[in-house]
Every structure is written in C-alpha cells, then in structure tokens.
Design an enzyme around this catalytic site. Structure first.
Site, short mmCIF file in Angstrom:
data_model
loop_
_atom_site.label_atom_id
_atom_site.label_comp_id
_atom_site.label_asym_id
_atom_site.label_seq_id
_atom_site.Cartn_x
_atom_site.Cartn_y
_atom_site.Cartn_z
N LYS A 158 -55.58 10.75 -24.12
CA LYS A 158 -54.78 10.03 -22.73
C LYS A 158 -54.20 10.03 -21.66
CE LYS A 158 -54.46 6.87 -27.13
NZ LYS A 158 -53.11 6.42 -28.18
N GLN A 214 -47.44 7.10 -30.01
CA GLN A 214 -49.19 6.99 -31.14
C GLN A 214 -48.50 7.18 -33.10
OE1 GLN A 214 -52.33 7.75 -29.58
NE2 GLN A 214 -52.43 7.70 -31.37
N ASP A 229 -50.42 -0.35 -25.16
CA ASP A 229 -51.19 -0.85 -26.53
C ASP A 229 -51.42 -1.98 -27.66
OD1 ASP A 229 -51.90 1.70 -27.58
OD2 ASP A 229 -50.09 2.67 -28.54
#
Ligand code: NAP
Length: 295
Positions: A58, A102, A125
C-alpha cells in the site's frame, strides 16, 4: 497447435494501472491547489509477515501515484488504550487525509473499538459504521476497498450485471456483506438478484451452479471446484492464501478460494489469484484517499 482459452481474464493489474494513471493526475492537481500531496498513513501493529507485506504494498502504491505515505509500526504489545490514543491523534492530524489500521489486530485489542474510533472522514478503508451506512443508503462516503475494487473491475471490463443472479460466498463485514449490497444496488455494476451464502448455507454447490456471477470470499484455499460453476459464469476469486512451495524462490505460491484450472475453462470471465482482486483493493484505497482530499 495451441488452444486459446475460452475465458477472459478480469485483469486487476491492468485495470488498476489504468485507474492509477488517473489517480496520479488527480494527485498532481491536489498538489498544485493545496501545496501538498494527498497523504495516507498505514498503522501496522506487530510483525505479522503477511500484514507487513500488504501494508508495504500500500505504501509503495502511494509513492507510485505521487501520494505521501507514512508507515506507523507499533509494537505487538501496545495496549488497546494506547492504540486508541494514537488513532485519535491521527484523526486530528491536519497533514493527513486518510489512514488505515491494518487488520487483524492482536487478540488483546478489540478491532471494532479501533474501527469506531477512526474519524469517518479519514476512514479510507470504509469500515466505519457511518461509511457502511452511507453505502447502504447510496449516499457519498468511502466504500470498503475490496468490494469497491471488484465493482471497478467489473465496470472496466463492461461485464453485464443487470438482472443476473449473483452468489456471494462469505458474509464478512469487510468483503462479503458489502459486496452483496453493492451488487444489488440500483446502479451499474449492480441490479443483480443477490444470494449471500455462508457456512450455514445448505447445498452450496446447487446454489453456486445457479450463479451467473459468483464471488468467492470465504477464505478456504481452492474450495470452489469446476463442478460448482455453471458454463459461462463470471467468477471473481477474492481469497488469498500462501501455500508452501519449495520450487519457488519465495518458498510459497499464492492461490485463491477457486480451483483456477478447473473453473476457468467454464467461465466467460474470471478474476484470478494473483492479479485479480488484490491490485484492485489497493487501487480503491488510493481512490478513497484522493476523495478524502477533495470532499
Ligand atoms: P472471513 O472474515 O473469515 O469470512 C469468511 C466468510 O466465509 C464467513 O462469512 C464464513 O461464514 C464463510 N465461510 C467459511 N467457510 C465456508 C464454507 N465452507 N461455505 C460457505 N461459507 C463459508 O474472511 P474475509 O475477511 O471476508 O476474507 C475472505 C478471503 O478473502 C480470505 O482469503 C482473505 O484473505 C481474502 N481477502 C482478500 C483481499 C484482497 O484484497 N484480495 C481482501 C480481503 C480479504 P460464517 O459467517 O458462517 O462463519
């Protein structure tokens, strides 16, 4: 004489590259207007190898499109309170457009509490209940990265969806459930009649054989076999698993939830693993980050 495959590949790398070229242009515009590039931070708790690989991919993708990125690595032993405090600091950071934490988190940390603590306007997200609610109501917000990446992939290849029967296997909050909502929206891609299957579903193969579009997100390596798929189906493989393979330099190979060799010849379109959904998930994260700068 070589035989050409009858199926076409939903190529997430190619589609992602095309979208990322537009994102890079958007990043330049943001930079010229605001004097700084879009900025995404990724929080990694602990040293799990797979999570680190995802987060590093990412961060690298951010750099490639001209975003600024920050990787915040916190010890596995961090307390829940300290992590929540860190999240609150990131919420207030004016130099930051969006951030992700994460998953999975260590067992002593309640991931739901962490998700709830993220400011919805920085939740790139798309996991915060406010963003999930906005998705359900069709209001502007951040869509969860993986389902939104799949939607973009179907759009890029002009896959017909209206009136089709879409079977989604898996009902997680981050993949299966939002996927089922997006495919049933009154929009393109969407307008499907959706069946959401899970571990309690009876006679799953009978159901999947009825699917025009089959989205496998159950997290079981090569679970979907050729016998479970109808001729001409569109199959999207979301699962991702490392299988030990001594013949590879890395020591492993990646497989999905779909037995590719058996399933692909029956498909009209298939999103393979690797190279299908994975690159699109990261692209969606970049799209959300760009959106965070401009709304
Ligand atoms: P998850 O939270 O473990 O959810 C799995 C879902 O599958 C659950 O709803 C479960 O049902 C259902 N399920 C499990 N076994 C089943 C069976 N035998 N038959 C029918 N349904 C079954 O998984 P997730 O986070 O959604 O991830 C799914 C997969 O996608 C994983 O391999 C993950 O690594 C991968 N993934 C890939 C990306 C990417 O970017 N490529 C992103 C996210 C996830 P119950 O609810 O009844 O338990």
């Amino acid at each position: 004489m070589s035989v050409l495959p009858t199926y076409q590949v939903l190529d997430g790398k190619r589609c992602g590259d095309a979208l990322r070229a537009d994102i890079a242009k958007g990043a330049l515009e943001v930079r010229s207007k605001r004097g700084r590039a879009p900025h995404l931070a990724a929080v990694l708790v602990g040293s799990d190898g797979a999570s680190r690989t995802y987060v590093e991919a990412k961060v690298k993708a951010c750099e490639e499109v001209g975003f600024r990125s920050s990787l915040i690595v916190l010890p596995e032993t961090i307390t829940e309170d300290d992590l929540l405090h860190r999240v609150k600091q990131l919420n207030k950071d004016k130099e930051l457009d969006g951030f992700i934490v994460q998953l999975p988190l260590p067992d002593h940390i309640d991931a739901d509490k962490v998700t709830l603590a993220i400011a919805p306007e920085k939740d790139v997200d798309g996991f915060h209940p406010e963003n999930i609610g906005r998705m359900v109501l069709g209001l502007p917000g951040f869509l969860p990265a993986t389902p939104s990446g799949i939607v973009e992939l179907l759009r890029h290849y002009h896959v017909e969806t209206a009136g089709k029967h879409c079977v989604v296997i898996g009902r997680s909050h981050i993949v299966g459930t939002p996927m089922s909502i997006l495919m049933s929206r009154n929009a393109y891609p969407g307008n499907c009649t959706v069946t959401l299957a899970h571990s309690r579903t009876m006679d799953l193969p009978a159901l999947t054989r009825e699917a025009d579009i089959l989205i496998a997100a159950l997290g079981k390596p090569e679970f979907v076999t050729g016998a479970m798929v109808r001729e001409g189906a569109v199959v999207v493989d979301v699962g991702i698993h490392r299988i030990a393979d001594a013949s590879r330099k890395s020591g492993f190979r990646l497989v999905g939830d779909v037995k590719f060799d058996e399933v692909a010849p029956k498909c009209s379109w298939i999103a393979p693993v690797p190279g299908g959904v994975g690159p699109m998930t990261i692209t969606s994260l970049l799209l959300n980050t760009l959106k965070a700068c401009t709304h």
